[in-house]
Design an enzyme around this catalytic site. Structure first.
Site, short mmCIF file in Angstrom:
data_model
loop_
_atom_site.label_atom_id
_atom_site.label_comp_id
_atom_site.label_asym_id
_atom_site.label_seq_id
_atom_site.Cartn_x
_atom_site.Cartn_y
_atom_site.Cartn_z
N GLY A 12 0.81 -1.22 0.00
CA GLY A 12 0.00 0.00 0.00
C GLY A 12 0.84 1.27 0.00
N GLN A 13 0.13 2.40 0.01
CA GLN A 13 0.81 3.70 -0.04
C GLN A 13 1.82 3.84 1.10
OE1 GLN A 13 -1.38 7.13 1.14
NE2 GLN A 13 -0.09 8.57 0.05
N LEU A 14 1.37 3.59 2.32
CA LEU A 14 2.27 3.70 3.47
C LEU A 14 3.13 2.45 3.64
CD1 LEU A 14 0.14 5.14 6.39
CD2 LEU A 14 2.52 5.69 5.97
N ASP A 35 1.40 -9.12 1.59
CA ASP A 35 0.20 -8.53 0.99
C ASP A 35 -0.47 -9.62 0.17
OD1 ASP A 35 -1.70 -6.66 -0.17
OD2 ASP A 35 -0.28 -5.09 0.37
N ASP A 50 -3.30 -13.26 2.90
CA ASP A 50 -4.63 -12.64 2.89
C ASP A 50 -5.01 -12.52 4.36
OD1 ASP A 50 -7.30 -12.12 2.99
OD2 ASP A 50 -7.86 -13.52 1.39
N TYR A 140 -15.53 3.30 6.69
CA TYR A 140 -14.09 3.26 7.02
C TYR A 140 -13.85 3.91 8.39
CZ TYR A 140 -9.16 4.81 6.70
OH TYR A 140 -7.84 5.08 6.93
N1 SER Z 1 -6.35 9.19 3.65
C1 SER Z 1 -7.45 8.47 4.19
C2 SER Z 1 -8.64 8.58 3.35
O1 SER Z 1 -8.77 9.58 2.66
C3 SER Z 1 -7.76 9.00 5.55
O2 SER Z 1 -7.33 8.09 6.48
O3 SER Z 1 -9.46 7.71 3.37
#
Ligand code: SER
Length: 324
Positions: A12-14, A35, A50, A140
């Site tokens: 992922g991004q981070l 991943d 997974d 989320y």
């Molecule tokens: N960057 C995230 C989002 O936009 C926020 O945690 O969902």
């Protein structure tokens, strides 16, 4: 005890940037990236996991004698709204699996990322305090708010050393975000460097809290290194970098690209953004473990543009990879 780190959500991004930082810190063999798919040309140890499969997580933890876990896999705010129940299932199931595997295998330290998405209209939108009321409006955000409480529960009930940060939007040149409301703030730099028009899905005055990747990674490592007794918050820490609106970042980019064209086409993500904080009070993180951001908007903009220019110059293959 030798530190062996497992990263879940390493593509992922981070996760991708954090993996490289952890490899540098602990050594290539001490870091297990995982991943759903192994990326091409991955440098280091990688296991396909997974995270909805608890047994698979446990298998890897036992095989490598993992001592720390960074659980970064989640479906983000905007993408999550496409299928709310599935988002809830995936975000919570993966968290419960990681919490349980950590408890049963005496994991030394666990990192669980939360988000500014935990806040909603019940919280002050300016300088939102760490202990503000949480009434998130996205699935989320609901999953992160619940996750924070479960993290604290595992700490209080089982002594599991879970630590967490509420990330603002993260801006970096190394990777692309996927499915978030703050993603525009990365995409806009790519469009500027490519000299393309940018279509913004937020309104021009939609101010949101953001943080530069370097600061976000440093915050994570500093929190995870802090002495246990200094950690006074076991739900999640607010951290602030800077706050800006699309209009402000456009003005900054135009100092370098005066011709940069933008049009505003706000969509459902504007509704999400309008209920999130505009700025964050992170005093507790500063007091407890010395958090302090380094990058302001001007530094972020010049670094993003310089690094992306270098990346795009490297050829069409990378160009394509960046645009995925
Ligand atoms: N960057 C995230 C989002 O936009 C926020 O945690 O969902």
């Amino acid at each position: 005890m030798e530190t062996v780190v497992l990263i879940i959500g390493a593509n992922g991004q981070l996760g991708s940037v954090l993996t490289a930082s952890l490899q540098e810190k602990y050594g290539m063999d001490q870091v297990i990236a995982s991943d759903l798919n192994k990326p091409l040309n991955f440098d280091g140890v990688f296991e396909v996991i997974d995270a909805t499969d608890k047994n698979r997580i446990e298998e890897v933890v036992v095989e490598y004698q993992v001592t720390q876990i960074y659980h970064l896999a989640a479906i983000l705010s905007a993408k999550g709204e496409e299928n709310p129940l599935q988002t809830w299932d995936i975000n919570m199931k993966t968290l419960f699996n990681v919490l349980e595997v950590s408890r049963l295998n005496s994991i030394d330290r666990l990192f669980f990322p939360s988000s500014i998405a935990v806040f909603g209209e019940g919280a002050p939108l300016e300088q939102t305090p760490n202990n503000a009321y949480l009434d998130p409006a996205t699935v989320y955000g609901i999953s992160k708010a619940a996750g924070e409480n479960w993290a604290q529960y595992y700490f209080l009930k089982y002594g599991l050393d879970v630590r967490s940060i509420r990330y603002p939007g993260v801006i970096g040149y190394q990777s692309l975000p996927g499915g978030g409301t703050t993603d525009y703030a990365v995409d806009i730099y790519h469009k500027a460097v490519l000299k393309e028009e940018f279509s913004c899905f937020l309104k021009e005055d939609a101010t949101l809290p953001m943080v530069f990747m370097e600061d976000a990674i440093r915050a994570t490592l500093e929190l995870m290194e802090a002495p246990k007794e200094d950690i006074t918050i076991r739900t999640s820490y607010n951290i602030a970098g800077i706050s800006f609106s699309p209009a402000e970042v456009v003005a900054e980019i135009r100092k370098l690209y005066p011709e940069f064209k933008v049009r505003y086409a706000p969509d459902f993500r504007q509704d999400i953004a309008s209920k999130w904080p505009k700025s964050i009070d992170d005093q507790t993180a500063r007091d407890d473990w010395g958090w302090k951001p380094k990058f302001d908007l001007e530094m972020i903009t010049s670094t993003m543009i310089q690094k992306l220019k270098e990346k795009y110059k490297m050829g069409s293959k990378n160009h394509k990879a960046l645009m995925l």
